[in-house]
Design a protein around this motif. Structure first.
Motif, PDB file in Angstrom:
ATOM      1  N   THR A   2       0.851  -1.188   0.000  1.00  0.00           N
ATOM      2  CA  THR A   2       0.000   0.000   0.000  1.00  0.00           C
ATOM      3  C   THR A   2       0.884   1.233   0.000  1.00  0.00           C
ATOM      4  OG1 THR A   2      -1.668  -1.200   1.264  1.00  0.00           O
ATOM      5  CG2 THR A   2      -1.827   1.198   1.272  1.00  0.00           C
ATOM      6  N   SER A   3       0.526   2.213  -0.815  1.00  0.00           N
ATOM      7  CA  SER A   3       1.321   3.445  -0.922  1.00  0.00           C
ATOM      8  C   SER A   3       1.031   4.405   0.224  1.00  0.00           C
ATOM      9  CB  SER A   3       0.997   4.166  -2.234  1.00  0.00           C
ATOM     10  OG  SER A   3       1.391   3.397  -3.339  1.00  0.00           O
ATOM     11  N   CYS A   4       2.069   5.116   0.659  1.00  0.00           N
ATOM     12  CA  CYS A   4       1.856   6.245   1.554  1.00  0.00           C
ATOM     13  C   CYS A   4       0.965   7.243   0.808  1.00  0.00           C
ATOM     14  CB  CYS A   4       3.187   6.911   1.902  1.00  0.00           C
ATOM     15  SG  CYS A   4       4.293   5.912   2.936  1.00  0.00           S
ATOM     16  N   THR A   5       0.110   7.948   1.541  1.00  0.00           N
ATOM     17  CA  THR A   5      -0.837   8.862   0.902  1.00  0.00           C
ATOM     18  C   THR A   5      -0.134  10.070   0.299  1.00  0.00           C
ATOM     19  OG1 THR A   5      -1.225  10.013   2.983  1.00  0.00           O
ATOM     20  CG2 THR A   5      -2.709   8.216   2.448  1.00  0.00           C
ATOM     21  N   THR A   6      -0.804  10.715  -0.638  1.00  0.00           N
ATOM     22  CA  THR A   6      -0.285  11.931  -1.251  1.00  0.00           C
ATOM     23  C   THR A   6       0.019  12.954  -0.160  1.00  0.00           C
ATOM     24  OG1 THR A   6      -1.523  11.545  -3.272  1.00  0.00           O
ATOM     25  CG2 THR A   6      -0.817  13.798  -2.870  1.00  0.00           C
ATOM     26  N   GLY A   7       1.163  13.590  -0.266  1.00  0.00           N
ATOM     27  CA  GLY A   7       1.577  14.562   0.739  1.00  0.00           C
ATOM     28  C   GLY A   7       2.423  13.952   1.834  1.00  0.00           C
ATOM     29  N   SER A   8       2.756  12.652   1.693  1.00  0.00           N
ATOM     30  CA  SER A   8       3.623  11.992   2.667  1.00  0.00           C
ATOM     31  C   SER A   8       4.645  11.133   1.926  1.00  0.00           C
ATOM     32  CB  SER A   8       2.804  11.145   3.647  1.00  0.00           C
ATOM     33  OG  SER A   8       2.207  10.045   2.997  1.00  0.00           O
ATOM     34  N   TYR A   9       5.671  10.685   2.650  1.00  0.00           N
ATOM     35  CA  TYR A   9       6.754   9.900   2.046  1.00  0.00           C
ATOM     36  C   TYR A   9       7.331   8.931   3.072  1.00  0.00           C
ATOM     37  CZ  TYR A   9      10.004  12.760   4.698  1.00  0.00           C
ATOM     38  OH  TYR A   9      10.687  13.359   5.722  1.00  0.00           O
ATOM     39  N   TRP A  10       8.132   7.981   2.580  1.00  0.00           N
ATOM     40  CA  TRP A  10       8.832   6.990   3.423  1.00  0.00           C
ATOM     41  C   TRP A  10      10.077   6.581   2.678  1.00  0.00           C
ATOM     42  CZ3 TRP A  10      10.368   4.643   7.519  1.00  0.00           C
ATOM     43  CH2 TRP A  10      10.740   3.305   7.550  1.00  0.00           C
TER      44      TRP A  10
END
Length: 136
Positions: free
Chosen positions: A80-88
């Motif tokens: 699952t991708s981190c949501t738009t506006g966030s990162y990892w």
């Protein structure tokens, strides 16, 4: 008759007791694997990893989720991708809590980012998690 029972191959499991032939062996599903002969249940890939193919015969088929993505449960067939506006930036995450919001002055253009982008001169992104940039 047979004096020795046949076993299902690695990457498969047998779901019937007293099966008559190999047709009762089934490939492990996405997100799982079996390592030995005669397995009755496939093992699930651990959280933080995934497997996109059927019939995996080793845990090495479970790929670690990379930067920008995570899985919260065992047996995943995708991350699952981190949501738009966030990162990892790490790997093998098991929770969305690892996803950090973009800092003010930076923004994210979509889900699953590994870094945020700095605003161009004359623009700004106010607040954490900026998904859009506005002109001054």
């Amino acid at each position: 008759g047979l004096s020795v029972c046949s076993t299902c191959a690695a990457g498969q499991f047998g779901y019937v007791t007293g099966a008559l032939n190999q047709s009762y062996c089934v490939a492990c599903s996405l997100g799982s694997y079996s390592t030995g002969l005669g397995i009755s249940v496939c093992r699930l890939c651990p959280a933080g990893s995934y497997n996109t193919g059927k019939g995996a015969s080793t845990m090495l088929a479970c790929a670690i989720c990379g930067a920008g993505v995570y899985t919260t449960a065992s047996g995943a067939s995708s991350c699952t991708s981190c949501t738009t506006g966030s990162y990892w930036t790490g790997a093998g995450a098991t929770s969305s809590a690892v996803c950090s919001w973009c800092a003010p002055g930076t923004f994210g253009t979509g889900p699953g980012l590994t870094a945020c982008i700095g605003c161009a001169q004359g623009t700004f992104a106010s607040g954490a998690g900026g998904g859009r940039v506005a002109a001054c």
